[in-house]
Write a protein that holds these residues in place. Structure first.
Motif, mmCIF file in Angstrom:
data_model
loop_
_atom_site.group_PDB
_atom_site.id
_atom_site.type_symbol
_atom_site.label_atom_id
_atom_site.label_comp_id
_atom_site.label_asym_id
_atom_site.label_seq_id
_atom_site.Cartn_x
_atom_site.Cartn_y
_atom_site.Cartn_z
ATOM 1 N N ASP A 1 -4.367 9.892 -7.461
ATOM 2 C CA ASP A 1 -5.038 8.601 -7.359
ATOM 3 C C ASP A 1 -3.985 7.498 -7.315
ATOM 4 O O ASP A 1 -2.948 7.592 -7.983
ATOM 5 C CB ASP A 1 -5.930 8.324 -8.583
ATOM 6 N N ALA A 2 -4.261 6.460 -6.552
ATOM 7 C CA ALA A 2 -3.434 5.247 -6.585
ATOM 8 C C ALA A 2 -4.301 4.077 -6.189
ATOM 9 O O ALA A 2 -5.216 4.209 -5.359
ATOM 10 C CB ALA A 2 -2.231 5.363 -5.652
ATOM 11 N N ARG A 3 -4.030 2.936 -6.780
ATOM 12 C CA ARG A 3 -4.743 1.721 -6.400
ATOM 13 C C ARG A 3 -3.809 0.524 -6.562
ATOM 14 O O ARG A 3 -3.072 0.432 -7.551
ATOM 15 C CB ARG A 3 -6.033 1.559 -7.195
ATOM 16 N N VAL A 4 -3.804 -0.348 -5.592
ATOM 17 C CA VAL A 4 -2.940 -1.519 -5.621
ATOM 18 C C VAL A 4 -3.727 -2.724 -6.125
ATOM 19 O O VAL A 4 -4.948 -2.807 -5.951
ATOM 20 C CB VAL A 4 -2.363 -1.826 -4.220
ATOM 21 N N PRO A 5 -3.044 -3.693 -6.753
ATOM 22 C CA PRO A 5 -3.743 -4.904 -7.185
ATOM 23 C C PRO A 5 -4.017 -5.860 -6.034
ATOM 24 O O PRO A 5 -4.913 -6.700 -6.123
ATOM 25 C CB PRO A 5 -2.781 -5.523 -8.197
ATOM 26 N N ARG A 6 -3.227 -5.731 -4.950
ATOM 27 C CA ARG A 6 -3.373 -6.625 -3.806
ATOM 28 C C ARG A 6 -3.186 -5.829 -2.522
ATOM 29 O O ARG A 6 -2.435 -4.853 -2.485
ATOM 30 C CB ARG A 6 -2.343 -7.755 -3.852
ATOM 31 N N MET A 7 -3.850 -6.282 -1.468
ATOM 32 C CA MET A 7 -3.680 -5.662 -0.154
ATOM 33 C C MET A 7 -3.098 -6.624 0.870
ATOM 34 O O MET A 7 -2.780 -6.215 1.994
ATOM 35 C CB MET A 7 -5.021 -5.126 0.350
ATOM 36 N N ALA A 8 -2.986 -7.896 0.500
ATOM 37 C CA ALA A 8 -2.422 -8.907 1.387
ATOM 38 C C ALA A 8 -1.364 -9.692 0.640
ATOM 39 O O ALA A 8 -1.634 -10.241 -0.436
ATOM 40 C CB ALA A 8 -3.512 -9.838 1.900
ATOM 41 N N VAL A 9 -0.172 -9.734 1.205
ATOM 42 C CA VAL A 9 0.927 -10.520 0.645
ATOM 43 C C VAL A 9 1.516 -11.322 1.798
ATOM 44 O O VAL A 9 2.254 -10.790 2.630
ATOM 45 C CB VAL A 9 2.001 -9.629 -0.004
ATOM 46 N N GLY A 10 1.148 -12.585 1.874
ATOM 47 C CA GLY A 10 1.610 -13.400 2.992
ATOM 48 C C GLY A 10 1.075 -12.876 4.303
ATOM 49 O O GLY A 10 -0.147 -12.810 4.523
ATOM 50 N N ARG A 11 1.977 -12.458 5.188
ATOM 51 C CA ARG A 11 1.604 -11.930 6.494
ATOM 52 C C ARG A 11 1.625 -10.398 6.528
ATOM 53 O O ARG A 11 1.638 -9.803 7.602
ATOM 54 C CB ARG A 11 2.542 -12.494 7.568
ATOM 55 N N ILE A 12 1.644 -9.785 5.367
ATOM 56 C CA ILE A 12 1.649 -8.330 5.257
ATOM 57 C C ILE A 12 0.287 -7.854 4.762
ATOM 58 O O ILE A 12 -0.234 -8.359 3.761
ATOM 59 C CB ILE A 12 2.751 -7.850 4.294
ATOM 60 N N ALA A 13 -0.288 -6.872 5.452
ATOM 61 C CA ALA A 13 -1.522 -6.209 5.011
ATOM 62 C C ALA A 13 -1.221 -4.746 4.733
ATOM 63 O O ALA A 13 -0.487 -4.103 5.483
ATOM 64 C CB ALA A 13 -2.608 -6.329 6.081
ATOM 65 N N VAL A 14 -1.775 -4.218 3.650
ATOM 66 C CA VAL A 14 -1.611 -2.811 3.278
ATOM 67 C C VAL A 14 -2.995 -2.174 3.314
ATOM 68 O O VAL A 14 -3.929 -2.654 2.655
ATOM 69 C CB VAL A 14 -0.994 -2.660 1.872
#
Length: 403
Positions: A296-309
């Motif tokens: 399992d993994a989960r990120v706190p954010r998916m958008a950082v400036g002009r970067i999308a994950v």
């Protein structure tokens, strides 16, 4: 509607989610390149996938291929008991495909010219106007938008959130396929038209039919695809099992032909002892089963400036809801919709960061809900043995059971 003609986008990761993103960004007018770390095409990796509506959306109107050409069709969900008795059955329409079949179709739509193999992303930086992406080959690319769809071992996740680690679920998934005509007639009759489960104490297996290695859909030429979840204690036991024939310990999976034979033999014997005979037959006749380490993994954010994950790079989801590929596709489609709806500004790319910021909250919420549901399903199967045939909460789906 904003026009992105002349703007550049880089997609890191050339799997289903990455290719879907690239195709949609190109529709918006972006000049798009995809960079894939593996030196050869990803064809025929990953076994089977259950196709949720989001995964099929590109093929509804935009692809050169129709989804019916790429997938099998099942009409029911079925649980088999220890004597091949049907302990539960209900109507359940689903389409299933091999990962490779969907990948090949998306790559054919995108084309090879801007799809770059053997490019492993090492790092990146960004400023107000764009992102610089660096690769181990020495290649450096700059773009107004970068989408990281680089999977379970994502560089973006490690660089953006260095303290975040994938968590081992406590079990592995044995995977494999068997050509339909190599199973007995009785087993084919039980398995061919259904999404089939076999449940035993602290374990379960799921099986369904997918296209053949070259996309064959004729009965007898298709593949019976299985995933069987088995508990393995973390530490030396897991490390030894996941060391391949070259002596290299795997972090994500061992490919077909890479698993030590002693573990294959033990698994086959256990299948005969624990699984419904039709399911066990497919498992034991599979020549080169392989292993997935469930995490399992989960990120706190998916958008950082002009970067999308997006996709597994953001939320690594256990396979139980059959929605990993669908989540990646949903991330790509909703990003497309937010970029499409971005307000016009003085520059063509002025609204990218704002669009990503608006896109992020709903996708983070969806990712967390999906991980939570997958963890609960795994707990019921592998720990508490409360996975009850016919429980509607256990149906696959992206947005909820059966949805």
């Amino acid at each position: 509607m904003r026009d992105y003609a002349g703007a550049r986008a880089v997609v890191v990761g050339g799997s289903i989610g990455g290719l879907t993103s690239a195709l949609l960004l190109r529709r918006l007018g972006f000049d798009v390149d995809v960079f894939e770390r593996t030196p050869a095409p990803l064809d025929n990796r990953g076994g089977g996938i259950v196709l949720q509506p989001m995964t099929m959306r590109w093929f509804d109107a935009h692809s050169a291929r129709r989804i019916e050409e790429l997938s099998t069709h099942s009409v029911r969900l079925r649980y088999l008991g220890p004597d091949n008795d049907v302990v539960f059955e209900q109507p359940f329409e689903s389409r299933c495909a091999s990962w490779g079949t969907v990948y090949r179709a998306l790559l054919a739509d995108f084309g090879d010219a801007r799809y770059h193999l053997g490019e492993f992303c090492a790092g990146f930086d960004q400023d107000a106007d764009g992102v610089e992406v660096r690769f181990v080959t020495g290649r450096v690319e700059r773009a107004e938008l970068v989408v990281f769809a680089d999977g379970v071992s994502s560089t973006a996740r490690r660089r953006l959130f260095p303290g975040l680690r994938r968590q081992y679920a406590g079990y592995v998934g044995w995977r494999g396929t068997l050509r339909e005509d190599r199973a007995s007639g009785a087993s084919r009759a039980l398995l061919a038209d259904s999404l089939t489960y076999s449940v035993a104490p602290n374990t379960h297996a799921v099986m369904y039919t997918i296209p053949g290695m070259n996309g064959e859909l004729a009965v007898g030429e298709r593949l019976l695809n299985f995933v069987w979840y088995r508990n393995v204690e973390d530490g030396p036991e897991l490390q030894e099992m996941t060391t391949d024939l070259r002596g290299i310990e795997a972090e994500v999976s061992l490919h077909p032909g890479g698993v030590q034979q002693r573990y294959v033999e033990e698994m086959r014997q256990a299948a005969a002892d624990q699984l419904a005979p039709a399911v066990a037959e497919v498992v034991t006749r599979t020549e080169q089963p392989y292993l997935q380490i469930v995490t399992d993994a989960r990120v706190p954010r998916m958008a950082v400036g002009r970067i999308a994950v997006i996709g597994d790079a953001a939320f690594t989801v256990r396979p139980h809801p059959a929605a990993g590929s669908a989540k990646a596709a949903a991330d790509a489609w909703t990003l497309y919709e937010h970029l499409l709806a971005a307000e016009n500004g003085t520059e063509a790319t002025a609204g990218i960061a704002a669009a990503l910021k608006a896109w992020e909250p709903a996708q983070v919420e969806l990712g967390n809900r999906l991980v939570d549901r997958a963890v609960a399903m795994g707990e019921r199967s592998q720990v508490t043995s409360t996975w009850v045939p016919g429980d509607p909460d256990l149906l696959p789906g992206l947005y909820g059971p059966g949805r």
